[in-house]
Enzyme design. Sequence first.
Site, PDB file in Angstrom:
ATOM      1  N   VAL A  59       0.809  -1.224   0.000  1.00 37.30           N
ATOM      2  CA  VAL A  59       0.000   0.000   0.000  1.00 37.30           C
ATOM      3  C   VAL A  59       0.839   1.269   0.000  1.00 37.30           C
ATOM      4  CG1 VAL A  59      -1.965  -1.139   1.102  1.00 37.30           C
ATOM      5  CG2 VAL A  59      -0.261   0.038   2.526  1.00 37.30           C
ATOM      6  N   SER A 138     -10.565   4.832  13.380  1.00 38.84           N
ATOM      7  CA  SER A 138     -10.614   4.557  14.816  1.00 38.84           C
ATOM      8  C   SER A 138     -11.199   5.759  15.541  1.00 38.84           C
ATOM      9  CB  SER A 138      -9.215   4.272  15.356  1.00 38.84           C
ATOM     10  OG  SER A 138      -9.220   4.210  16.770  1.00 38.84           O
ATOM     11  N   TYR A 153      -0.431   7.104  16.018  1.00 38.12           N
ATOM     12  CA  TYR A 153      -1.595   6.376  15.518  1.00 38.12           C
ATOM     13  C   TYR A 153      -2.820   7.282  15.479  1.00 38.12           C
ATOM     14  CZ  TYR A 153      -5.262   2.817  15.247  1.00 38.12           C
ATOM     15  OH  TYR A 153      -6.341   2.066  14.870  1.00 38.12           O
TER      16      TYR A 153
END
Length: 227
Positions: A59, A138, A153
């Site tokens: 990716v 998320s 993250y």
Amino acid sequence: MTASKLALVTGANRGIGFEVCRQLLGKGFRVILAARDLEKAKQAAQQLSPEVIPVALDVTSSESIEQLRTWLEHQHGGLDVLINNAGIYPDEGQNILKVPVHAFREAMEVNAFAALEISQALFPLLEKRKGQIINVSSEMGAWEDLHPSTSAYRLSKLALNGITLMLSRAGRGHISVNAVCPGWVRTDMGGPDAPGSVQEGASGIVWLAEQVRGTGSFYQNRQQIDW
């Protein structure tokens, strides 16, 4: 009818991506299982069904993404559902004051920019079928949850949410683009102490894939949540 729908799931040789493929098969989708390593993709596909199509996809590689696009166009002519699931979790529990900047760059590259480039490349194939893009995000990337821990993250998922909104507005009337949070589930990334099962995490993604439910929204547990 979902029987003829073709879905591509990235990062799908294990965890939530693998379970999403399994559940999509149960709903009658044709499934393309993408993983960085072709052998791992083949092994995962063999565990599911001979009908699952394994493909190699790095990716973070423009060349790999273009090869996939060319193959999809020649072999299938279009795509109904793109599920950008591939992701990394490089800084669990670390405070923003301690996380090295390279961890931010790596998280952004994999979790946000890769999803953007894949979406850009496959948009024309999705447009042919009025398909949809589902970005696996998320709640840790929601504005109200931007705590200083696990900051690389979180920031990458905040960026992915922004990409989702912008793509949804660019594609309005052509394709649907939404984000979904699978929750904290027991995977290699989530760890053994997570409260949710991988089946539960995948089910909300598959629910979204089954039917176009508008565009530009963020979902968790089959309910719309705030960005």
